[in-house]
Write a protein that holds these residues in place. Structure first.
Motif, PDB file in Angstrom:
ATOM      1  N   ASP A 731      30.146  46.319  41.611  1.00 27.79           N
ATOM      2  CA  ASP A 731      28.880  45.895  41.023  1.00 27.79           C
ATOM      3  C   ASP A 731      28.581  46.593  39.698  1.00 27.79           C
ATOM      4  OD1 ASP A 731      26.701  47.913  43.129  1.00 27.79           O
ATOM      5  OD2 ASP A 731      28.623  48.304  42.237  1.00 27.79           O
ATOM      6  N   ARG A 732      29.458  47.506  39.264  1.00 21.67           N
ATOM      7  CA  ARG A 732      29.189  48.176  37.985  1.00 21.67           C
ATOM      8  C   ARG A 732      29.365  47.245  36.794  1.00 21.67           C
ATOM      9  NH1 ARG A 732      31.672  54.343  38.188  1.00 21.67           N
ATOM     10  NH2 ARG A 732      30.393  55.085  39.933  1.00 21.67           N
ATOM     11  N   GLU A 733      30.179  46.213  36.930  1.00 21.99           N
ATOM     12  CA  GLU A 733      30.487  45.345  35.810  1.00 21.99           C
ATOM     13  C   GLU A 733      29.515  44.183  35.658  1.00 21.99           C
ATOM     14  OE1 GLU A 733      32.712  46.026  33.664  1.00 21.99           O
ATOM     15  OE2 GLU A 733      33.525  47.768  34.692  1.00 21.99           O
ATOM     16  N   GLY A 734      28.658  43.954  36.648  1.00 21.62           N
ATOM     17  CA  GLY A 734      27.743  42.830  36.576  1.00 21.62           C
ATOM     18  C   GLY A 734      28.386  41.535  37.054  1.00 21.62           C
ATOM     19  N   VAL A 735      27.605  40.466  37.159  1.00 27.06           N
ATOM     20  CA  VAL A 735      28.081  39.177  37.659  1.00 27.06           C
ATOM     21  C   VAL A 735      29.019  38.542  36.631  1.00 27.06           C
ATOM     22  CG1 VAL A 735      27.422  36.868  38.398  1.00 27.06           C
ATOM     23  CG2 VAL A 735      25.996  38.836  39.023  1.00 27.06           C
ATOM     24  N   ARG A 736      30.210  38.111  37.119  1.00 28.68           N
ATOM     25  CA  ARG A 736      31.200  37.507  36.226  1.00 28.68           C
ATOM     26  C   ARG A 736      31.489  36.049  36.583  1.00 28.68           C
ATOM     27  NH1 ARG A 736      34.452  40.915  33.213  1.00 28.68           N
ATOM     28  NH2 ARG A 736      33.970  43.134  33.394  1.00 28.68           N
ATOM     29  N   TRP A 737      31.328  35.666  37.856  1.00 23.00           N
ATOM     30  CA  TRP A 737      31.727  34.337  38.303  1.00 23.00           C
ATOM     31  C   TRP A 737      30.601  33.712  39.126  1.00 23.00           C
ATOM     32  CZ3 TRP A 737      36.074  34.416  35.643  1.00 23.00           C
ATOM     33  CH2 TRP A 737      36.816  35.580  35.563  1.00 23.00           C
ATOM     34  N   SER A 738      30.596  32.404  39.155  1.00 25.82           N
ATOM     35  CA  SER A 738      29.595  31.705  39.965  1.00 25.82           C
ATOM     36  C   SER A 738      30.019  31.665  41.423  1.00 25.82           C
ATOM     37  CB  SER A 738      29.386  30.271  39.444  1.00 25.82           C
ATOM     38  OG  SER A 738      30.622  29.557  39.463  1.00 25.82           O
ATOM     39  N   VAL A 739      31.337  31.624  41.661  1.00 29.24           N
ATOM     40  CA  VAL A 739      31.882  31.719  43.019  1.00 29.24           C
ATOM     41  C   VAL A 739      32.980  32.788  42.973  1.00 29.24           C
ATOM     42  CG1 VAL A 739      31.401  29.303  43.540  1.00 29.24           C
ATOM     43  CG2 VAL A 739      33.628  29.930  42.613  1.00 29.24           C
ATOM     44  N   PRO A 740      33.329  33.367  44.097  1.00 27.79           N
ATOM     45  CA  PRO A 740      34.412  34.357  44.094  1.00 27.79           C
ATOM     46  C   PRO A 740      35.684  33.764  43.491  1.00 27.79           C
ATOM     47  CG  PRO A 740      33.230  34.463  46.168  1.00 27.79           C
ATOM     48  CD  PRO A 740      32.686  33.277  45.437  1.00 27.79           C
ATOM     49  N   ARG A 741      36.279  34.495  42.570  1.00 28.74           N
ATOM     50  CA  ARG A 741      37.459  33.999  41.860  1.00 28.74           C
ATOM     51  C   ARG A 741      38.619  33.784  42.821  1.00 28.74           C
ATOM     52  NH1 ARG A 741      41.547  36.228  38.349  1.00 28.74           N
ATOM     53  NH2 ARG A 741      41.993  34.788  36.627  1.00 28.74           N
ATOM     54  N   GLU A 742      38.678  34.572  43.894  1.00 33.60           N
ATOM     55  CA  GLU A 742      39.755  34.436  44.873  1.00 33.60           C
ATOM     56  C   GLU A 742      39.672  33.080  45.582  1.00 33.60           C
ATOM     57  OE1 GLU A 742      39.104  38.490  43.796  1.00 33.60           O
ATOM     58  OE2 GLU A 742      37.724  36.999  44.627  1.00 33.60           O
ATOM     59  N   ILE A 743      38.455  32.640  45.926  1.00 31.40           N
ATOM     60  CA  ILE A 743      38.287  31.340  46.580  1.00 31.40           C
ATOM     61  C   ILE A 743      38.626  30.212  45.598  1.00 31.40           C
ATOM     62  CG2 ILE A 743      36.609  29.787  47.652  1.00 31.40           C
ATOM     63  CD1 ILE A 743      35.190  32.211  48.775  1.00 31.40           C
ATOM     64  N   PHE A 744      38.201  30.397  44.353  1.00 36.53           N
ATOM     65  CA  PHE A 744      38.506  29.374  43.343  1.00 36.53           C
ATOM     66  C   PHE A 744      40.021  29.242  43.161  1.00 36.53           C
ATOM     67  CE2 PHE A 744      39.377  28.077  38.978  1.00 36.53           C
ATOM     68  CZ  PHE A 744      38.630  26.915  38.902  1.00 36.53           C
ATOM     69  N   ARG A 745      40.754  30.374  43.098  1.00 34.62           N
ATOM     70  CA  ARG A 745      42.202  30.331  42.912  1.00 34.62           C
ATOM     71  C   ARG A 745      42.878  29.680  44.109  1.00 34.62           C
ATOM     72  NH1 ARG A 745      45.024  35.679  41.772  1.00 34.62           N
ATOM     73  NH2 ARG A 745      46.746  34.172  41.482  1.00 34.62           N
ATOM     74  N   LEU A 746      42.411  30.004  45.324  1.00 31.73           N
ATOM     75  CA  LEU A 746      43.017  29.446  46.520  1.00 31.73           C
ATOM     76  C   LEU A 746      42.805  27.927  46.593  1.00 31.73           C
ATOM     77  CD1 LEU A 746      42.156  32.178  49.179  1.00 31.73           C
ATOM     78  CD2 LEU A 746      44.442  31.508  48.438  1.00 31.73           C
TER      79      LEU A 746
END
Length: 995
Positions: A731-746
């Protein structure tokens, strides 16, 4: 038989080997325990010491100011009237005697604010630095006749502090308080010199009340036990027994003494040289005991007036009426020079002759002789001083002149007992008991006691026979008696002697005269440095002997693999154990160990159960570890310990190989490792029967995984994957994606490989060897595979690794892996990932709102239009945008897969299609008659039903269902499936399933 008896005897020795191992090596029969061996060499680490022990007793009658005198008589040895001196008090120097303050002046100036001892008095007994242990027992430091004091539930510390302050000031520098105990009016203080204090160990103090109701503290004792030099036990008892001159009071005094003896218990000794350690001791277990205080024994059958008249002949000169006449003194001295001196006990006019005439009436001596009190080895020094009770306060030699006119008596006493004297008494008591039994046996045979009866061996009357010396000890002019050699409990021979026993007549602040005794003790003290050296030497020797006759194994660890790397990039090569290195989810790591029998006897061993851990189940191994030996274990009948899962026996010079396999595939364990609340560290205990334990440390470095995270944390992980963070919080970097990138890649990879799998199938002629397409017989494919590949688990682990490191999936798949197999692996990975989400795609709070609306409509039998129901559900999901977007992404991929399968399932235009050709439904029980009559729509309905059933298990997080009934669980499950189906259906799917 002799050999077997010897083995059974040796088996009882502490520290000896178990009997089962004795036949294996004859050397084991000669082993000694460490304690025994160390004890046998005690002479090497002990050195002789000498200490003087001064015991003082004084009933201070609860009067004020008496503490002013404590230093003068108890520490400085002053206040003694040499003409009435006791044992060990010599004649004063003529110059000192002439300068000593007269009695009349002393009595005239008496005040409670200053010491009452004579001015210019000199020391008459050992004191100051000559004494190593000062033991002071005081009685009536408070008014014990006061009900408020006797029943007070606490001890007022100010009383003891007053006495400690005075005594500490009077003692030489460096003396320290080592023991203190108070019981209402009783106070016991023990001080040690700087030389003695380091040798004082195992101090234990206690008290016993015998007053009101037999337990109150207005009468009783305070007691302390100390150990000198770890070798010599000393017990000091300061008591105040019941008062009174009648027979009932006498019996009560005896009862008090018996209660004090039986109820006194000390703390166990943990550092003394005693083979029977660990049990609380009482009075009688010591080497030297000192019992002192106001014992209150009187002069029996003698009127007090007669006693006063006899003693007044000698105390007239100490009264103001006729004392201190210089001419009388000079005349007496002149006459003494001309006369032939007589021993005091032969001079009828001497004080000692009067004392000797009174002592046969002393109740204490009578009770000792009758064996009713203080008879079992207790002794007392010769009494060469006037009775210590009762005097007028402020007077040197004036007995009680009050209305009661109490008779003088030796109420205050100091008794002592050695282990040798108690042992001697016990032997004599045993002999008398045996003689009595023998006498009764002879009487039973009809034998009498006639002197001329040859059958009578001896004549014994237990009521009259015994000590023929009925008189008190004769006066002994020997000033330096021979020390008594006393064998101690620890096996040493101490030398003990009474040097001084006297009263302080010139102390006039109480109605009792202070009493003191000085003892000389030579003992052997343990030197800690020498004992430590001998202990180490003995331990090494015993260890050498023991190892020769007991099973011994050696554990060799395979170190051919790399060592654990840390987050900072460093590597630790010094770990002495099994290091599995870096470990990721689902990846197996293997290490090997070799166990060799390096002893002379067979060795049986097994792994003992680990201590209970809330995070891991009980057993010999943690859940992430498996161990496999290269041979079968012993038969269960050979196992001797229930805590060992399996046991193995190897012969001398034989070896046993084992493989340790580490694999983390439990999501619960992954969560603990990710959160840092658990780690991959363990110590296996290899337990050898009749041998020593071996400890095998294990460790591995956990590589963080995206599994078991929350959606809110996953959307903050930057490109490069979670490993790039190196322990930092996402959480130090802030919000980056609207959905988890892992789910999007899968989902993206699933779509690509679905297209490739379908295209490959179409190009290869719909499979080889007439193989049917998986979607043609499995409506849940690719999320449910009816034929599992054995290597799929490893491929799923590699796929998770690609997600964690943000690497292409191609690295996770073998080059020859077909798109169909890749698709199935990706689908399994997606389900695993969704199952691991801590908050789920549909969180608990979202589902509670959805379920509440569904239940309300079911209860009212209200049905919404499909679009209205979707809008209602989306409004609820929109309250958590990231979860909503993730849900819609998954719905989209499921719809896309359904469309592709439906398109691929269309028959040739020339071939008719019926609903009977629909695939099986492995995840949902669906009646064919409820499906659409149109084959394409029926296929979609069947796939949607199966997909909804599969994903609802992994997407939703609801309340705990452990206490729910099975019927309620089924209802909730159906509602979740229905919610997913609501979004999967297309508008052209036709009528909904009728359920």
């Amino acid at each position: 038989m002799a050999s077997n008896s010897s083995e059974r005897l040796d088996a009882t020795i502490p520290g000896a080997f178990p009997e089962a191992s004795r036949s294996q090596s004859a050397i084991s029969t000669t082993h000694q325990s460490l304690t025994q061996a160390l004890y046998a060499r005690r002479a090497e680490y002990t050195r002789p010491r000498h200490v003087r022990i001064k015991v003082g007793s004084w009933n201070v009658a609860g009067l004020k100011g008496v503490e002013q005198d404590i230093g003068a008589w108890f520490v400085d040895g002053k206040g003694i009237e040499e003409s009435l001196a006791g044992l060990g008090v010599g004649a004063p120097d003529a110059k000192d005697a002439s300068s000593k303050e007269p009695i009349s002046a002393q009595e005239a100036r008496r005040t409670s604010k200053a010491p009452t001892v004579p001015f210019h008095d000199s020391k008459a007994v050992p004191g100051n630095e000559e004494v190593g242990l000062y033991v002071l027992g005081l009685q009536e430091v408070v008014d014990i006749t006061s009900a408020a004091e006797a029943l007070r539930p606490y001890t007022d510390p100010s009383v003891a502090n007053k006495w400690k302050e005075k005594l500490s000031t009077a003692l030489p520098n460096g003396y320290q308080l080592v023991a203190e105990q108070q019981l209402i009016g009783l106070l016991l203080l023990v001080y040690a010199s700087p030389e003695v204090h380091p040798h004082v160990k195992a101090v234990s103090t206690t008290s016993v009340g015998t007053g009101l109701m037999g337990y109150m503290g207005n009468k009783g004792a305070v007691t302390t036990r100390i150990v000198l030099g770890e070798t010599t036990r000393l017990v000091f008892v300061n008591s105040h027994l019941s008062a009174g001159a009648d027979k009932a009071s006498l019996e009560r005094r005896n009862w008090d003494a018996n209660q004090i003896t039986s109820r006194t218990r000390f703390d166990p000794i943990t550092d003394a040289m005693d083979l029977n350690q660990g049990h609380g001791e009482g009075i009688g277990d010591e080497d030297f005991a000192f019992w002192f205080g106001d014992l209150n024994y009187r002069l029996e059958s003698m009127p007090g007036e007669d006693v006063r008249r006899l003693l007044t002949v000698h105390t007239r000169r100490y009264s103001q009426d006729g004392a201190e006449d210089a001419n009388d003194t000079a005349s007496t001295s002149h006459d003494a020079e001309d006369a032939v001196p007589l021993p005091p006990d032969l001079d009828p006019a001497s004080v000692q002759t009067t004392i000797n005439s009174l002592l046969p009436h002393d109740e204490l001596k009578q009770q000792q002789k009758a064996e009713k009190a203080f008879h079992d080895g207790w002794e007392e020094g010769p009494i060469r001083f006037l009775p210590t009770y009762k005097y007028d306060v402020g007077r040197v030699g004036v007995f009680d002149s009050s209305e009661k006119q109490r008779g003088p008596s030796w109420c205050d006493r100091i008794l002592y007992r050695t282990r040798a004297s108690r042992h001697q008494y016990n032997l004599k008591a045993k002999e008398r008991e045996e003689a009595r039994k023998k006498d009764e046996e002879m009487k039973a045979k009809g034998l009498d006691h006639a002197a001329d009866d040859e059958d009578v061996l001896y004549d014994y009357d237990p009521d009259t026979d015994g000590d023929k010396n009925d008189s008190y000890d004769e006066y002994d002019e020997q000033e330096d008696p021979e020390p008594e050699v006393v064998p101690t409990k620890a096996g040493f021979s101490d030398e003990f002697a009474l040097e001084t026993y006297t009263s302080h007549m010139r102390v006039i602040s109480s109605d009792h005269k202070p009493l003191e005794a000085v003892f000389s003790l030579k003992y052997d003290a343990v030197i800690p440095e020498l004992k430590t050296a001998i202990h180490q030497e003995v331990a090494r020797e015993l260890d050498r002997q023991e190892n020769e006759g007991r099973p011994s194994i050696t554990v060799v660890v395979d170190r051919s693999t790399g060592s654990t790397s840390h987050d900072n990039g460093t590597t630790d090569h010094s770990f002495d154990g099994v290091d599995f290195g870096d470990v990721a989810f689902g990846k197996s790591k293997r290490r090997s160990i070799t166990i060799a029998n390096t002893g002379r006897v067979p060795a049986t061993f097994g792994f003992a159960n680990r201590p209970l851990d809330n995070s891991q189940p009980e057993g010999a191994f943690p859940p992430w570890l498996r161990l496999k030996f290269d041979r079968e274990p012993d038969a269960p009948s050979k196992a001797s310990s229930g805590e060992l899962d399996q046991q193995y026996t190897i012969e001398p010079a034989d070896v046993l190989n084992a493989e340790l396999k580490l694999k983390v595939d439990s999501l619960d364990m992954v969560n603990l490792l990710n959160e840092g609340s658990s780690c991959l560290e363990e110590v296996l205990v290899l337990r050898v029967q009749d041998g020593r334990d071996h400890f095998l440390p294990l460790r591995a470095h956990w590589l963080p995984s995206t599994l078991t995270r929350t959606v809110d944390k996953l959307i903050k992980i930057p490109e490069g994957g979670i490993r790039k963070l190196q322990g930092q919080k996402p959480d130090r970097e802030g919000v980056r994606w609207s959905v988890p990138r892992e789910i999007f890649r899968l989902t993206e990879a699933i779509e690509v490989n679905m297209e490739r799998a379908l295209a490959e199938w179409d190009m290869t002629g719909h499979g080889n060897d007439n193989e049917s397409a998986p979607w043609q017989h499995n409506a849940a494919w690719p999320f449910v595979n009816q034929v599992k590949d054995t290597s799929e688990e490893e491929t799923v682990a590699d796929t998770i690794e690609a997600l964690d490191c943000d690497e292409p999936f191609e690295k996770a798949f073998p080059a020859i892996m077909r798109p169909k197999a890749r698709l199935e692996c990706l689908a399994d990975t997606l389900l695993l990932f969704l199952r691991s989400l801590q908050d789920g795609v549909i969180t608990k709070s979202l589902w509670e709102k959805l379920e509440e609306g569904i239940a309300t409509r079911e209860k009212s039998k209200q049905q919404l239009d499909r679009d209205d129901e979707k809008i209602w559900a989306l409004e609820i999901l929109a309250t958590q945008p990231n979860h909503n977007a993730t849900f819609l992404l998954l719905i989209s991929i499921l719809q896309n897969i359904t469309n592709q399968i439906a398109e691929a399932s269309k028959p040739d235009p020339t071939t008719p299609r019926t609903s009977t050709e629909l695939p099986a439904s492995p995840r949902a029980s669906v009646r064919r008659r409820t499906l659409s009559k149109v084959p394409d729509i029926a296929l979609r309905q069947l796939i949607h039903r199966n997909y909804a059933t599969v994903v609802s298990d992994v997407m939703f997080r609801g309340p705990n269902t452990e206490k729910m009934k099975e019927k309620d669980k089924a209802v909730r499950k159906e509602r979740m499936i229905k919610t997913v189906e609501l979004f999967l259906k297309n508008e052209d799917d036709g009528t909904a399933l009728q359920r």
